[in-house]
Every structure is written in structure tokens, then in C-alpha cells.
Motif scaffolding. Structure first.
Motif, mmCIF file in Angstrom:
data_model
loop_
_atom_site.group_PDB
_atom_site.id
_atom_site.type_symbol
_atom_site.label_atom_id
_atom_site.label_comp_id
_atom_site.label_asym_id
_atom_site.label_seq_id
_atom_site.Cartn_x
_atom_site.Cartn_y
_atom_site.Cartn_z
ATOM 1 N N GLY A 62 0.622 -0.991 -0.087
ATOM 2 C CA GLY A 62 0.012 -0.041 0.003
ATOM 3 C C GLY A 62 0.798 1.303 0.023
ATOM 4 N N THR A 63 0.286 2.313 0.829
ATOM 5 C CA THR A 63 1.101 3.648 0.700
ATOM 6 C C THR A 63 2.032 3.958 1.809
ATOM 7 O OG1 THR A 63 -1.052 4.611 1.763
ATOM 8 C CG2 THR A 63 -0.695 4.436 -0.781
ATOM 9 N N THR A 64 2.038 2.808 2.794
ATOM 10 C CA THR A 64 2.343 3.104 4.149
ATOM 11 C C THR A 64 4.013 2.422 4.009
ATOM 12 O OG1 THR A 64 1.815 1.099 4.992
ATOM 13 C CG2 THR A 64 0.454 2.881 5.225
ATOM 14 N N THR A 65 4.524 1.994 2.995
ATOM 15 C CA THR A 65 5.838 1.656 2.939
ATOM 16 C C THR A 65 6.563 2.235 1.853
ATOM 17 O OG1 THR A 65 5.222 -0.417 1.731
ATOM 18 C CG2 THR A 65 5.915 -0.517 3.992
ATOM 19 N N GLY A 66 7.929 2.754 2.191
ATOM 20 C CA GLY A 66 8.508 3.409 1.158
ATOM 21 C C GLY A 66 10.080 3.139 1.425
ATOM 22 N N PRO A 67 10.945 3.734 0.594
ATOM 23 C CA PRO A 67 12.541 3.414 0.794
ATOM 24 C C PRO A 67 12.878 4.101 2.177
ATOM 25 C CG PRO A 67 11.758 4.625 -1.131
ATOM 26 C CD PRO A 67 10.568 4.464 -0.586
ATOM 27 N N ALA A 68 13.885 3.386 2.739
ATOM 28 C CA ALA A 68 14.316 3.898 4.051
ATOM 29 C C ALA A 68 14.883 5.294 4.017
ATOM 30 C CB ALA A 68 15.380 2.779 4.589
ATOM 31 N N PRO A 69 14.823 6.244 4.798
ATOM 32 C CA PRO A 69 15.276 7.420 4.772
ATOM 33 C C PRO A 69 16.782 7.410 4.429
ATOM 34 C CG PRO A 69 14.125 7.054 6.966
ATOM 35 C CD PRO A 69 13.984 6.066 5.971
ATOM 36 N N ARG A 70 17.300 8.203 3.739
ATOM 37 C CA ARG A 70 18.951 7.950 3.672
ATOM 38 C C ARG A 70 19.510 8.426 5.112
ATOM 39 N NH1 ARG A 70 20.715 11.142 -1.660
ATOM 40 N NH2 ARG A 70 18.443 11.255 -2.743
#
Lengths: 355, 355
Positions: B341-349
Motif C-alpha cells: 500500500g502507501t505506508t511503506t517506502g524507501p528507508a530514509p537516507r
DNA sequence: AGCGAGTGTCGAATCGATTCGATGGGGAGG
DNA sequence: CCTCCCCATCGAATCGATTCGACACTCGCT
């Protein structure tokens, strides 16, 4: 000796009569401790799991099972925190009495007659279905099953009620005092036929649910005739749909306050307002009914009429147990109170022109 | 002649034997239509409500009631849409068979032994309690009650299961692929003792619930040992509390991804993130489990593992009915699938330094 | 020692329907 | 017209426990 051992077998093994063995299991003080131990030991030895509940029920005339009718299908009924809390209250009291809770829901609206006829029940509670003339009522009545009604059906032995009319009127007065004149009600279903949308006078008059009718009357007592928008069911999704329809109109026709007949519906209306970019309560005031625990609302505290839902359930269960015991319990009228939250405010200026 | 009329009375009034009257009511084709009508007319005349269910149950050896165990109190169990959907699936199938659903909840955690012993049951489903060694199991087993387990308890006759481990691992891999290295698990209760907070290795090893354990193992299979934060119950409120604890720490110690063991817990974590001003998924990724219908989330679509919950309930009910009929149904393993869904994304740098 | 009270155990009826095997009557075929 | 068969109906046993009233025995008191 093929099947499970019976009480008679245990009695024989213990060298006592079946009647004594029965006494031993029922914990009667009329049996000597020594004898009881002997019976229990024999039972242990034979792997006897205790008296058969069905046979005991037949003889005793009581099954220890209380039925709870919920008008809709489980899935929909339990989307409503209010319904869950009510049932929890029932379950709490029943559990304390060692009684069981039999859920009566229906695939297509309500339990089938066949199911009602075949299930063992000591009493039944009409919990979340205010249908005034539920066909199950005469069926159960003929079977001699004591009936408890919660805020709705007629023809039950005991009624657990709240002052829907008074609470609704108090709420409406609060809205009126804030200066609102263009209000619209979002109603729970008036009849069980899936109709939605604006309600005609004729349909209004044929409202099938008592609580719905009384809450409407409370609002009308303050505002006179108001537009009513009917939903297909008491759920957030249907509240959202109704909210879109009612609020998604030009500002000059838009109500300045929406009186939803339940907190769940109100939650949907809140969503609709957010979608449409309307601020609550600056642009539109929204109210609910029930005082349910809507944990997902965050800081928003809904203006609503709070009722002691869990206590309502407990009272219903107590009444059911009393009826089973042969008493004739009194009807119960529980207090409700207006709870003013953050979703109502003064009517926007200049919004109260003609309609 | 004081009490309610019996089948025998009806038979006498109709001028037939009790056996024939019984046949007439059971709708057997072995009775002449003419005779049946006469019996039914006599019943009508006497106000006979049909055969007594308890007496019929005793003779038949079946009550038509299926018990559903829910580990917790109704109020808490039904806060979880997943549990409700499961129960709805059960209820749907039972209703179609004309069987009833008896809810077994407990004031203090589980139904009392006395209650279990006294209630008429044809079979029982262990629905929302994965307790591996529930004390009710041997009790019912001794009584000869067939048992169906859903994703958890051992010692039942049939098991309806999903691949918790595989699903959890797939989810963890997704999170891992996004670059997250500092993850924390928010777990449903590991044991039934109300403990909350960080979980020690010793407690981890003594996890009482099978589904919890398997979901943990799936994550650990990808990430190795990860910090676990245990909640008091599977609820939004407890998820919120856990989320505050886990996310409310300095950024360098804060996990970049939180793997909640259920959607309900995840919903609480989402709330906590919002409270703390963290953006999802930019600042923190959050995942759930179940694929429940969390209507209040609005546009947010939770990354989760979707399971066919209603079908799980139906399968459990079908298995229960089959067991009652004397069949020996197979275990069922239902498919699950990762839903991004929309609650996972790339780890912050730069967030994946030491821990 | 005799009598009354009290206690522990037992027999037998009862709860209300289901079901199997038996029986009787009527129709069809020889 | 007789016989065989089939179908509708009936009798009686059964499911497993509960409970009431009766009964026997013991203990205490006079």
C-alpha cells in the motif's frame, strides 16, 4: 458399553444408585462427602465427562442458553461499536451466571424461522434490531420463550429503554441554540428494504423502527419538519455516502448542521466533510447519537447523546435471567445525556436565509 | 393438560400415533399428505409450537449449536475487524445449515470450565484465540465434542491455517528490499498475562500463541534478531501506545520501519506517527497483517499481508459441520498474499547507521 | 430402652421427542 | 379370485439425566 459412559454406568461402578450419583455431581449437600468422592473417583476412572447437558436440559427444562437477535448480518452489525458494547454487556452478565450467548443473525436480514424453531433457548434478547413487529417475536412467544426487548420491539415481556425522544430533542435544541436553521437529518434505515436517499412524508410515516422514529420526533419537535436522508445501513460507509449527498451541494442549499442518528453515521459524515474541504464546526456542525467509542477520530470529539450502552446490555441480560427464573422483572429506563464535543459550533453567518 | 401441548397431545387430537405425528413434523415422505395435513391442523388448533428442540436434541444426539471460542472478552475481540469478519464467515455457513452460533467469551480471559461443561454443543471452533494449550481443549475433547482450530491451537480435529511464516517473511523481505535495516516489531500479546513493552529473549522463547510466533519467525528469517515490543492486546489503542513508545525516541534510535503484527495495531502506530509529526512512509514505514477493512483510514492504504478471512471462517464452519456429520474433513491451508500500500517506502537516507 | 429427629441413599416416574422393526390393509398382477 | 408386495401407520424402546417422596439407619435425649 460402546459409547461414552453414562451417569448410570458411573453409579454402578461406584456402587451407588443413579440418583445418588446425580446428587454427587450437582454438588448437593445431601450426599456424604465420602460417597461423593467415591462417585467422582469412579467417574474419573471411567473417563466420564460429567452429566450430559442436553439430557440435563430436558429434565430441568432449562438450557442455560440465551439468544441474542441482531437484525443484520454479523459483519454489518458489528461494524458498530455501540452494538458490540451492548453485546459485551449482555455477555458479561450471562457469563457470570454460567449461561451462554447464542447469536441469531441472518444471511438475508434475519434468522430463519426454521433456525428459531430448532434452537434450544431459555430466553431471547432483541438486541440491535428495533424492528417493531419482528416476525420472530410471535414464533418465540408461542414456544413460550421469554423475550426481552432493547429500545424497540413491542410484544416482549420486558423492555430496556432509553429516552430517545428526549435525548434527541435536547440535542436538537443545542443545535438550534447555536443558531442553525438549515439542518438535515441522516437517518438509520426506516424500513428494512435498502432504500436510501431523501425521505418522503409517506415513508416517514411508515417508519418501522421505534428508535429511529423517536429520534426523528425529537428533532422535529424543535425544528419542525426537516429534510431526512435515509441510509441503507448503520455504518460509516453509508454515513459517508449520505454525507457526500447532503453536503456536496451548492453552499446556499447546504445544511449548516447535520444531525446523524448514530455516531457511526456521524463518523461517515465527518469524512465526507473532510473530503469536501468543509471545516467542522466552522462550515458545518455534525452530531451523532450513542456516545460510542470511536477510537479512530483522534482529537475530534463528537457532539452526541451519550447512553449507558454497556449497562443497557447488562440490564437486558439481567432481565432475561430473571425471566428464566420465573420472576417478572420491571421495565428499565436508562438515563442519557447530551455530550457537547468539538463538532458543533455557531451557525455560519448569513447562512440562514431562505431554503 | 396444564403446560404446553406435547407432540403426544397433538397426535391424540389428530387421531394418530405419536410416531406418525413426529414423521409429519419432520417432513418425511413416508407419511401420507392427507395425514400430515391433519396433524398440522391439530397442532395449529392446540397452539403446538413444533417439537421441543431439547427433547429432539437428546434423542438425535445433536443440538444444532456450534460454539465459537474467542479468547478475550467480546468487547476487545470485536474491536478487531478481522475477528468480526472471521465470525461472520462462520455465521454465514452455520446459518445456511440452520445451525446456531454460541459465543464463548470469558469475563477474565476465557469461558469458565463450568460454562463449558453445561452448554449444549455439537462442535466448537477455536476462532480468535491462538492459545496453543487452551485448557478448554481437553475438557471438550473428553466430552467428545469435535474441535476445529483456526490458525493456532493444537489438539483439535481439524486445523484451518494460513502460512503466517511465509507471509510474514515476504512482507519482511519487501521492507528489507526498500533498504530498511533498523526495524522493530510490534507484537500481539505473546502470553496472556498483560505484559507490555520490550521483549526479552527468554519471553520470546516462551511465546504462547502460534500465529504470533510464526509471524515473528518470518521477520527474523529476513532481519535476524529484531527488537520486539509487546502489546497488552490486539487493539488500536494498544497499537497507539506501542507506537508512541517505539517512535517517540531520538531520530537516530528510531526504527525506519515498524512491522506491526496486525492491521489494528498498525492503525494505532499510524496514529502515533501522526501525533509525533512523522510522515509515512517518508520518515517511517509501517506494515500490518490481516488485510482487514479499516474504513477509517481514508486514503491511506496499509501495506499488509492479506488473508481470506471470511473464507477462513467459512472453512472452519464447514469443517465443524462435517465433523458433526461424522466425516473426517481435511485440514485447510488458505493462500495469503502481500498487499503493498502507501505506508511503506524507501528507508530514509543515512538512517541505517549503527543501532 | 424407647422414641423422635435428622441424615444419607434409593426407586421410580418424568422430561418430549425419534426411530426401528413390525403390522395391517389395499392394489396390482397372475 | 387369490397371492404377493408395498406403503402408510403404529408400538415400544431409547436418549441420559433429575427429583420427589419414601425408607432405613444412626444418634441423642429422657
Amino acid at each position: 458399553m460402546a459409547g461414552r459412559p453414562t451417569l448410570a454406568a458411573v453409579a454402578a461402578a461406584a456402587g451407588v444408585s443413579p440418583s445418588t450419583a446425580s446428587l454427587a455431581f450437582s454438588g448437593s449437600s445431601r450426599v456424604a462427602p465420602h460417597t461423593r468422592d467415591r462417585v467422582l473417583a469412579a467417574a474419573q476412572r471411567l473417563g466420564y465427562p460429567g452429566p450430559d447437558p442436553v439430557a440435563a436440559s430436558l429434565r430441568r427444562g432449562r438450557t442455560g442458553v440465551i439468544g441474542a437477535f441482531i437484525g443484520e448480518r454479523l459483519l454489518y452489525a458489528f461494524r458498530d461499536p455501540h452494538a458490540i458494547t451492548l453485546l459485551d454487556g449482555i455477555s458479561e452478565v450471562l457469563g457470570a451466571h454460567g449461561a451462554g450467548l447464542l447469536l441469531l443473525a441472518g444471511d438475508a436480514g434475519r434468522p430463519s424461522a426454521e433456525q428459531i424453531a430448532r434452537l434450544p433457548l431459555d430466553a431471547a434478547v432483541f438486541a440491535t434490531c428495533g424492528l417493531e413487529d419482528d416476525p420472530a417475536i410471535p414464533l418465540l412467544r408461542r414456544r413460550g420463550v421469554p423475550l426481552v426487548g432493547v429500545e424497540g420491539p413491542v410484544g416482549t415481556d420486558v423492555l430496556i429503554d432509553i429516552d430517545d425522544f428526549g435525548g434527541s430533542r435536547e440535542l436538537a435544541r443545542h443545535v438550534h441554540d447555536l443558531g442553525h436553521r438549515r439542518v438535515e437529518v441522516i437517518a438509520m434505515p426506516l424500513r428494512l428494504d435498502g432504500t436510501t436517499g431523501p425521505v418522503s412524508g409517506a415513508r416517514r410515516a411508515r417508519t418501522h423502527y421505534r428508535d429511529v422514529r423517536r429520534r426523528l420526533a425529537g428533532v422535529e419537535d424543535v425544528f419542525g419538519s426537516v429534510p431526512i436522508h435515509e441510509t441503507a445501513s448503520n455504518s460509516v460507509a453509508d454515513g459517508l455516502a449520505a454525507g457526500r449527498a447532503v453536503l456536496g451541494v451548492p453552499a446556499e442549499r447546504r445544511p449548516t448542521a447535520v444531525i446523524a442518528q448514530s455516531d457511526v453515521l456521524a463518523a461517515g459524515v465527518l469524512q465526507a466533510a473532510a473530503e469536501l474541504g468543509l471545516r467542522v464546526p466552522e462550515d458545518v456542525s455534525i452530531t451523532g447519537f450513542d456516545g460510542a467509542d470511536l477510537h479512530w477520530l483522534g482529537d475530534t470529539r463528537l457532539t452526541t447523546v451519550e447512553q449507558p450502552t454497556a449497562e443497557k446490555g447488562r440490564a437486558a441480560a439481567r432481565a432475561a435471567m430473571a425471566l428464566v427464573a420465573g420472576d417478572r422483572p420491571q421495565d428499565v429506563l436508562l438515563p442519557i445525556s447530551l455530550r457537547i464535543g468539538t463538532t458543533t459550533g455557531p451557525a455560519p453567518r448569513g447562512a440562514n436565509g431562505h431554503r
